[in-house]
Design an enzyme around this catalytic site. Structure first.
Site, PDB file in Angstrom:
ATOM      1  N   ASP A 126      23.743   1.283   3.408  1.00 22.06           N
ATOM      2  CA  ASP A 126      23.647   0.248   4.434  1.00 22.06           C
ATOM      3  C   ASP A 126      24.674   0.606   5.524  1.00 22.06           C
ATOM      4  O   ASP A 126      25.572   1.424   5.285  1.00 22.06           O
ATOM      5  CB  ASP A 126      23.967  -1.096   3.763  1.00 22.06           C
ATOM      6  CG  ASP A 126      24.227  -2.189   4.753  1.00 22.06           C
ATOM      7  OD1 ASP A 126      23.369  -2.426   5.613  1.00 22.06           O
ATOM      8  OD2 ASP A 126      25.310  -2.811   4.678  1.00 22.06           O
ATOM      9  N   ASP A 128      26.282  -1.849   8.481  1.00 22.30           N
ATOM     10  CA  ASP A 128      27.345  -2.834   8.789  1.00 22.30           C
ATOM     11  C   ASP A 128      27.989  -3.362   7.506  1.00 22.30           C
ATOM     12  O   ASP A 128      27.295  -3.834   6.605  1.00 22.30           O
ATOM     13  CB  ASP A 128      26.753  -4.002   9.580  1.00 22.30           C
ATOM     14  CG  ASP A 128      26.437  -3.603  10.999  1.00 22.30           C
ATOM     15  OD1 ASP A 128      27.342  -3.602  11.836  1.00 22.30           O
ATOM     16  OD2 ASP A 128      25.263  -3.264  11.256  1.00 22.30           O
ATOM     17  N   ASP A 287      26.303  -4.263   1.336  1.00 20.15           N
ATOM     18  CA  ASP A 287      27.216  -5.411   1.234  1.00 20.15           C
ATOM     19  C   ASP A 287      26.552  -6.775   1.443  1.00 20.15           C
ATOM     20  O   ASP A 287      27.185  -7.798   1.248  1.00 20.15           O
ATOM     21  CB  ASP A 287      28.322  -5.301   2.301  1.00 20.15           C
ATOM     22  CG  ASP A 287      27.778  -5.572   3.698  1.00 20.15           C
ATOM     23  OD1 ASP A 287      26.705  -5.028   4.027  1.00 20.15           O
ATOM     24  OD2 ASP A 287      28.392  -6.354   4.438  1.00 20.15           O
TER      25      ASP A 287
HETATM   26  O1  LIG Z   1      21.587  -3.934   7.553  1.00 19.87           O
HETATM   27  P1  LIG Z   1      22.923  -3.837   8.213  1.00 19.87           P
HETATM   28  O2  LIG Z   1      23.218  -2.446   8.717  1.00 19.87           O
HETATM   29  O3  LIG Z   1      24.023  -4.354   7.332  1.00 19.87           O
HETATM   30  O4  LIG Z   1      22.818  -4.759   9.496  1.00 19.87           O
HETATM   31  C1  LIG Z   1      22.859  -6.183   9.352  1.00 19.87           C
HETATM   32  C2  LIG Z   1      23.339  -6.812  10.638  1.00 19.87           C
HETATM   33  O5  LIG Z   1      24.550  -6.142  10.954  1.00 19.87           O
HETATM   34  C3  LIG Z   1      25.167  -6.467  12.183  1.00 19.87           C
HETATM   35  O6  LIG Z   1      25.816  -7.722  12.068  1.00 19.87           O
HETATM   36  C4  LIG Z   1      26.897  -7.734  11.136  1.00 19.87           C
HETATM   37  O7  LIG Z   1      27.918  -6.818  11.583  1.00 19.87           O
HETATM   38  C5  LIG Z   1      28.539  -7.197  12.844  1.00 19.87           C
HETATM   39  C6  LIG Z   1      29.517  -6.106  13.210  1.00 19.87           C
HETATM   40  O8  LIG Z   1      30.493  -5.902  12.218  1.00 19.87           O
HETATM   41  C7  LIG Z   1      29.191  -8.588  12.694  1.00 19.87           C
HETATM   42  O9  LIG Z   1      29.780  -8.974  13.919  1.00 19.87           O
HETATM   43  C8  LIG Z   1      28.136  -9.604  12.272  1.00 19.87           C
HETATM   44  O10 LIG Z   1      28.750 -10.871  12.027  1.00 19.87           O
HETATM   45  C9  LIG Z   1      27.431  -9.131  10.990  1.00 19.87           C
HETATM   46  O11 LIG Z   1      26.355 -10.021  10.658  1.00 19.87           O
HETATM   47  C10 LIG Z   1      24.203  -6.414  13.326  1.00 19.87           C
HETATM   48  O12 LIG Z   1      24.807  -6.897  14.500  1.00 19.87           O
HETATM   49  C11 LIG Z   1      22.939  -7.194  13.030  1.00 19.87           C
HETATM   50  O13 LIG Z   1      22.029  -7.030  14.078  1.00 19.87           O
HETATM   51  C12 LIG Z   1      22.342  -6.601  11.757  1.00 19.87           C
HETATM   52  O14 LIG Z   1      21.125  -7.228  11.469  1.00 19.87           O
END
Ligand SMILES: O=P(O)(O)OC[C@H]1O[C@H](O[C@H]2O[C@H](CO)[C@@H](O)[C@H](O)[C@H]2O)[C@H](O)[C@@H](O)[C@@H]1O
Length: 344
Positions: A126, A128, A287
């Site tokens: 993954d 983020d 995560d």
């Molecule tokens: O599938 P992933 O790669 O884990 O993406 C899921 C979402 O991740 C991002 O948001 C998350 O990370 C951000 C940066 O650290 C944080 O600010 C936010 O609160 C988290 O939810 C991304 O911006 C989303 O579009 C993704 O869907």
């Protein structure tokens, strides 16, 4: 900057592909004809009715707010007084107890390699919260250069894929399986509507992930979370073919299709010819809630192992745990070192 790999390292998304320039990940082309995918064509013309956000009863009486409150561990606070030290001790103990059920993948590394002996590891990562730290601004969530090197190295030795909910830059030459492509106009319309109706909420940020719209409330005062939820719920009422999922301080609006990160893992294994092989060990590191679908596929199919990245206790379908992206990087390095030493 491309990752060079001897293996095919496709980037697949959930269902939207990730931002290539952010990650610098090699994009491999591969073709696939889905047999069981649910596609929808002939979308009716949809317009967003101009109306004010409704009263908050729906959101208050639903579990939305509870889910929003529990969607991400709180920021670490510096502790000074006695009571907070006790709370920290309790949290530490709770985490240690939780680790009995989800042992550290670092501490259990020998066990993992014993299982992997004679098998080909396939790595699914993954983005983020796994490869990049969670930060307030989604546009600033970069991998460190050390992590980038670790991912590049691991991709030299193992089939490696990043599975993310993020969108990918336009103009990138890539041929992907896009089960939600029929929803593109609808998603775009919903994105614009959500930008419009949340614009007065300080800190709210709406992200167009192409196949899904992310409404971030990480920087919204908690007293306004209901308002964010209500905006999303108001939109969803008009789009029965879209649904809500929760992520880390983010509400995500996505198509109702039979597609998730678990399906993505199955698709990739099949595309890479790694399914139905007893000598393949898939490992998925993630995560967030969306990663649970992948953990579930690996656990229930007895295929491989999920590793949950979390610094707080959480129920999961994963087998192992890692505390944070720094530990993920350590794990990736260990896997490479193990592979190199076993090749000697
Ligand atoms: O599938 P992933 O790669 O884990 O993406 C899921 C979402 O991740 C991002 O948001 C998350 O990370 C951000 C940066 O650290 C944080 O600010 C936010 O609160 C988290 O939810 C991304 O911006 C989303 O579009 C993704 O869907």
């Amino acid at each position: 900057m491309d990752l060079k790999s001897n293996h095919t390292s496709p980037v697949l998304a959930d269902p939207a592909p990730i931002n290539k320039s952010r990650l610098g990940i090699h994009s491999s082309l591969f073709k696939y004809s889905p047999s069981g995918a649910v596609f929808s064509t002939g979308l009716r013309h949809l317009t967003i009715p101009k109306r004010k956000p409704g009263i908050l009863d729906d959101v208050r009486s639903s579990s939305w707010l509870d889910a929003m409150k529990s969607s991400s561990p709180p920021h670490k606070k510096k502790t000074k007084d006695f009571n907070s030290e006790i709370a920290v001790d309790d949290a530490f103990l709770a985490y240690r107890t939780w680790m009995l059920k989800y042992p550290s993948a670092l501490a259990s590394f020998e066990q993992i390699t014993a299982i992997a002996k004679g098998k080909r590891i396939a790595l699914f990562l993954d983005y983020d919260g796994t490869l990049s730290q969670i930060v307030d601004n989604p546009d600033s969530a970069f991998m460190t250069s050390a992590m980038r090197t670790a991912v590049r190295n691991v991709a030299k030795y193992f089939p490696t894929a990043i599975i993310s909910g993020r969108s990918r830059d336009k103009g990138t030459e890539v041929n992907l399986f896009q089960p939600a492509s029929a929803f593109l106009p609808m998603i775009d319309e919903v994105f614009r509507s959500l930008v419009d109706i949340t614009k007065e909420i300080p800190g709210a940020k709406v992200e167009n992930n192409k196949f899904c719209v992310s409404v971030h409330y990480r920087n919204v005062d908690e007293k306004n979370w209901e308002q964010v939820a209500q905006c999303v719920q108001d939109i969803l009422k008009d789009y029965p073919r879209l649904r809500l999922t929760h992520g880390r301080k983010v509400l995500e609006v996505r198509p109702v299709i039979d597609w998730d990160k678990g399906k993505a893992v199955e698709f990739l294994l099949e595309s890479l010819g790694l399914n139905n092989c007893n000598d393949v060990l898939p490992i998925y590191v993630g995560d967030d809630r969306t990663d649970e679908d992948a953990f579930k596929v690996l656990r229930e199919g007895n295929l491989g192992y999920g590793i949950l990245v979390s610094s707080v206790p959480k129920e999961s379908k994963a087998y192992y745990s890692l505390r944070d992206p720094t530990e993920v990087m350590e794990f990736l390095k260990l896997v490479v070192a193990w592979k190199q030493s076993s090749a000697l």
